[in-house]
Motif scaffolding. Structure first.
Motif, PDB file in Angstrom:
ATOM      1  N   ILE A  72      11.986   2.215   6.210  1.00 53.17           N
ATOM      2  CA  ILE A  72      13.156   2.323   5.330  1.00 53.17           C
ATOM      3  C   ILE A  72      13.061   1.351   4.166  1.00 53.17           C
ATOM      4  O   ILE A  72      13.299   1.717   3.007  1.00 53.17           O
ATOM      5  N   LYS A  73      12.701   0.106   4.443  1.00 48.49           N
ATOM      6  CA  LYS A  73      12.677  -0.907   3.382  1.00 48.49           C
ATOM      7  C   LYS A  73      11.685  -0.569   2.272  1.00 48.49           C
ATOM      8  O   LYS A  73      12.071  -0.585   1.084  1.00 48.49           O
ATOM      9  N   PRO A  74      10.422  -0.249   2.571  1.00 46.56           N
ATOM     10  CA  PRO A  74       9.513   0.096   1.453  1.00 46.56           C
ATOM     11  C   PRO A  74       9.929   1.355   0.709  1.00 46.56           C
ATOM     12  O   PRO A  74       9.719   1.453  -0.510  1.00 46.56           O
ATOM     13  N   VAL A  75      10.517   2.318   1.417  1.00 45.03           N
ATOM     14  CA  VAL A  75      10.997   3.526   0.734  1.00 45.03           C
ATOM     15  C   VAL A  75      12.141   3.183  -0.217  1.00 45.03           C
ATOM     16  O   VAL A  75      12.202   3.681  -1.351  1.00 45.03           O
ATOM     17  N   LEU A  76      13.049   2.303   0.221  1.00 42.14           N
ATOM     18  CA  LEU A  76      14.149   1.897  -0.653  1.00 42.14           C
ATOM     19  C   LEU A  76      13.642   1.077  -1.845  1.00 42.14           C
ATOM     20  O   LEU A  76      14.153   1.214  -2.957  1.00 42.14           O
ATOM     21  N   LEU A  77      12.644   0.221  -1.611  1.00 41.83           N
ATOM     22  CA  LEU A  77      12.071  -0.544  -2.721  1.00 41.83           C
ATOM     23  C   LEU A  77      11.405   0.378  -3.746  1.00 41.83           C
ATOM     24  O   LEU A  77      11.449   0.119  -4.945  1.00 41.83           O
ATOM     25  N   PHE A  78      10.789   1.438  -3.237  1.00 42.02           N
ATOM     26  CA  PHE A  78      10.205   2.423  -4.152  1.00 42.02           C
ATOM     27  C   PHE A  78      11.286   3.243  -4.844  1.00 42.02           C
ATOM     28  O   PHE A  78      11.161   3.585  -6.035  1.00 42.02           O
ATOM     29  N   ALA A 126       0.829  -1.210   0.000  1.00 43.42           N
ATOM     30  CA  ALA A 126       0.000   0.000   0.000  1.00 43.42           C
ATOM     31  C   ALA A 126       0.860   1.256   0.000  1.00 43.42           C
ATOM     32  O   ALA A 126       0.551   2.237  -0.702  1.00 43.42           O
ATOM     33  N   LEU A 127       1.972   1.222   0.755  1.00 47.81           N
ATOM     34  CA  LEU A 127       2.847   2.387   0.808  1.00 47.81           C
ATOM     35  C   LEU A 127       3.515   2.627  -0.539  1.00 47.81           C
ATOM     36  O   LEU A 127       3.582   3.765  -1.014  1.00 47.81           O
ATOM     37  N   ARG A 128       3.992   1.560  -1.175  1.00 46.74           N
ATOM     38  CA  ARG A 128       4.631   1.729  -2.484  1.00 46.74           C
ATOM     39  C   ARG A 128       3.626   2.222  -3.517  1.00 46.74           C
ATOM     40  O   ARG A 128       3.967   3.030  -4.394  1.00 46.74           O
ATOM     41  N   ARG A 129       2.385   1.746  -3.423  1.00 47.61           N
ATOM     42  CA  ARG A 129       1.367   2.211  -4.360  1.00 47.61           C
ATOM     43  C   ARG A 129       1.106   3.700  -4.165  1.00 47.61           C
ATOM     44  O   ARG A 129       0.986   4.456  -5.138  1.00 47.61           O
ATOM     45  N   GLU A 130       1.022   4.141  -2.930  1.00 51.87           N
ATOM     46  CA  GLU A 130       0.791   5.565  -2.660  1.00 51.87           C
ATOM     47  C   GLU A 130       1.994   6.400  -3.076  1.00 51.87           C
ATOM     48  O   GLU A 130       1.836   7.488  -3.646  1.00 51.87           O
TER      49      GLU A 130
END
Length: 376
Positions: free
Chosen positions: A99-105, A6-10
């Motif tokens: 940190i991890k989802p931000v880095l994946l994005f 959901a975070l990466r989608r946003e």
């Protein structure tokens, strides 16, 4: 994990809107600038679209860096305003889990910035330079129209040619009248001539088989000189500008092979762009803290100010390396190291928000003391 998806989608949807806005603004500014140059006769009108495309590629790394930074900042700020972070902390989860989802994005953005910085942007600068140089050479020949007297931009020189050769690369029967800084008149006539730009970017009209007349006939200082080949300087640029422009157009293998200051400075800037991209996205996580009752405009202004300071500091180090006042090994890392320490320090402050030494706790205590003193 549902939260990460959901975070990466946003983040992706926000990045699309931010990129569209930034790119539209940049494209509008470039369009106005290049159209102005075309109207002023600095570039060819048919080259406007191509030059805009090359300039867009040149600015694309910075646009992508700002896109990633602002997107993470906006999404995190919204989470604070909607009290989602409060629920997050209440569940015992740490801010470092973001940190991890931000880095994946962010890794595709950083990879694209690196590709643009190391490969695409030098090619775009090279093509743009070729378009401009081709127009300048063509303009110099066209400026000296057959059968017409043409005054120079500085109004101290008059050109005249009788004709142009079939391939439009040379002119025949050249006449040049120049008034020097001391007021003396100099006339050069030659059978043929052509425009030449040397390696330092200085522009000459090279004439063959001619004669030069200095001074006024009848005066003691009057001279007549016959020549086989004569170069007349008609335009120059500083060595630093020429070196900087050539370094921007070099591919990585050519840049690494050169050892001069301009090449080292350009290499520092290209390395700095991907590092800036990843650093700013990580910095946006702790930097996005806002009071849910307050607006987020102030935080966004502070973030943009940090970006400007970061970018300008890198530019200062780049200029120092280019001017050989600082070595490359000393100049490429200090700014990024300071930003990395700032990221670690801000994460530490956010993770220890309940500590008595946290700035928010200290400020709250100071406010209570001031209110108590005022009421007393």
């Amino acid at each position: 994990m549902i939260f990460q998806r959901a975070l990466r989608r946003e983040l992706t949807s926000t990045a699309g809107a931010v990129f569209t806005t930034l790119f539209t603004i940049t494209l509008t500014v470039m369009l106005i600038k290049i159209l102005g140059q075309a109207a002023g006769g600095e570039v060819a009108s048919q080259d406007v679209i191509a030059l805009i495309g090359f300039q867009s590629l040149n600015y694309m790394p910075v646009i992508l860096i700002l896109t990633g930074f602002i997107s993470v900042l906006l999404v995190m700020t919204r989470s604070y305003q909607d009290s989602e972070i409060v629920v997050w902390f209440s569940a015992g989860l740490s801010l470092t889990r973001w940190i991890k989802p931000v880095l994946l994005f962010g890794w595709p953005i950083v990879a694209l910035v690196a590709l643009l910085s190391f490969v695409v942007t030098p090619w775009a600068n090279q093509q743009s330079s070729q378009y401009r140089e081709r127009f300048e050479k063509r303009e110099d020949i066209a400026r000296v129209s057959p059968g017409k007297f043409q005054e120079s931009a500085s109004a101290n020189r008059i050109f005249f040619v009788e004709g142009i050769s079939g391939d439009a690369s040379k002119v025949r029967n050249v006449f040049v009248n120049t008034i020097g800084a001391d007021g003396k008149n100099s006339v050069v006539v030659a059978r043929e001539g052509e425009t030449v730009i040397d390696k330092d970017g200085e522009k000459f009209v090279v004439m063959n088989q001619g004669r030069r007349y200095d001074g006024a006939p009848g005066l003691p200082d009057f001279q007549i000189v016959d020549f086989e080949r004569y170069g007349l300087l008609i335009g120059a640029q500083s060595q630093s500008a020429a070196g900087d422009r050539s370094a921007r157009a070099l591919q990585m293998n050519e840049l690494l092979a050169k050892r001069d200051g301009f090449a080292r400075g350009e290499l520092l800037w290209r390395i700095a762009l991907p590092l800036m991209g990843i650093s700013l996205m990580l910095l946006a996580i702790p930097l996005s803290f806002v009071n849910p009752r307050a607006g987020r405009s102030l935080g966004l202004l502070v973030a943009l100010l940090l970006f400007v300071i970061y970018s300008n500091t890198v530019s200062v180090f780049q200029a120092s390396v280019a001017q050989e006042r600082m070595s490359f090994m000393l100049g490429w890392w200090p700014v990024h190291a300071v930003v990395a320490l700032l990221i670690v320090g801000m994460f530490a402050l956010r993770l220890n928000i309940n500590s008595r030494y946290h700035p928010a706790v200290i400020w709250s205590a100071v406010r209570r003391a001031l209110i108590f003193k005022r009421e007393a």
